[in-house]
Scaffold this motif. Structure first.
Motif: not given
Length: 328
Positions: A252-263, A265-275
């Motif tokens: 980030t340009v101002d030091g705020r936290p960037g995106p944080s996802r467990d890869p 868990e996010y893979t499982e989420h994408l596989c659950e909601i998509h074809p």
């Protein structure tokens, strides 16, 4: 039943161990494969300084893909208005529209509070408060002339050269039902681009917040395998490494936290909601999603295997085993 368009969405993600040049060549080959497989369009992502996506200019790569194809429409998903001058983007659109026979589409978005703003000199203020003004300057310029007297842009009237032959087909990236981009798109009568992270419920809520249907574009992950488990196995082996490297590289340009996802868990989420599964599973999932969200246009993230061979096989299987059933 209204006509539904189907496209591919190419992020140009650098998976572990790959070189940027081979990733971009994979993207071009995938676009050519999408045309051969009967897709309606191909959409190209734009990122800076990240392995998540190594294409820094969607409009530039779109120009190349337009030259390598003859039928398929090509779109940007998205051109980031927080780091791009909207008149320059309008000029590029008009030029490519003229030489491609009207095959270029423009997806635009606000982007994020990333270091891009510092590097390109547009600053955090352009991200925080400049998207509406940038969008309006773009739309005005695309009518043939541009002028501005706002907070972020101020210049005398100029003609757009080459002169546009038609209005651009613009879609606006919407971050969710509470995003200000939803209001902006609705007020200007522009369809929305609904993100890959969102499930059907969130997409339906975003369409409701917009005020109804307007050829909105829904982004999904689609991976066809011989079985649901076979497709899931490909995703579980390939996606976490790319997500771990890509999402973690945001600065980030101002030091705020960037995106944080467990890869994982996010893979499982994408596989659950998509074809992600066998062809029948993918058809049923997409049919349900179209019905629930009301989208009239679906673009599919097809390169999740991370390899040219896997990407092209996936595109071919969707074209042969999924699209005919959906179109019927």
């Amino acid at each position: 039943m209204r006509h539904t368009r189907f496209g591919v969405f190419l992020v140009s993600g650098r998976f572990p161990g790959q070189e940027d040049a081979e990733v971009l060549l994979r993207t071009v080959r995938a676009a050519e494969a999408a045309e051969a497989a009967g897709f309606d369009d191909v959409w190209l992502a734009e990122h800076h300084f990240l392995p998540y996506g190594v294409c820094p200019s969607a409009i530039t790569l779109a120009a190349h893909v337009l030259g390598r194809t003859s039928r398929i429409a090509v779109g940007t998903a998205v051109s980031v208005l927080s780091t791009t001058h909207p008149v320059a983007l309008a000029e590029q659109w008009s030029m490519l529209d003229a030489v491609s026979g009207g095959r270029l589409r423009l997806g635009v978005g606000r982007g994020g509070p990333w270091q891009d703003l510092e590097v390109f000199g547009t600053g955090l203020e352009r991200y925080e408060s400049g998207f509406e003004e940038s969008l309006d300057v773009l739309l005005t310029a695309a009518n043939g002339t541009a002028s501005a007297a706002g907070e972020h842009f101020a210049f005398r009237e100029v003609p757009l050269v080459p002169a546009p032959r038609r209005r651009p087909e613009v879609v606006v990236a919407a971050g969710g039902p509470k995003s200000d981009a939803v209001r902006l798109a609705a007020e200007r009568g522009l369809p929305m681009l609904l993100g890959l992270h969102a499930g059907d419920d969130e997409k339906a809520a975003t369409v409701e917040a917009y005020g109804g249907h307007n050829n909105h574009v829904s982004t999904v992950l689609c991976e066809v395998g011989d079985s649901r488990e076979a497709a899931l196995d490909v995703m579980r082996k390939s996606l976490p490494g790319w997500l771990s490297d890509g999402l973690g590289a945001h600065v980030t340009v101002d030091g705020r936290p960037g995106p944080s996802r467990d890869p994982h868990e996010y893979t499982e989420h994408l596989c659950e909601i998509h074809p992600v599964g066998d062809p029948d599973y993918c058809v049923a999932t997409l049919e349900t999603s179209l019905r629930r969200t009301g989208a009239a246009h679906v673009i599919m993230f097809v390169e999740a295997s991370g390899t040219p061979e896997g990407t092209e096989e996936n595109i071919a299987r969707i074209g042969a085993e999924v699209l005919p059933a959906l179109r019927s």
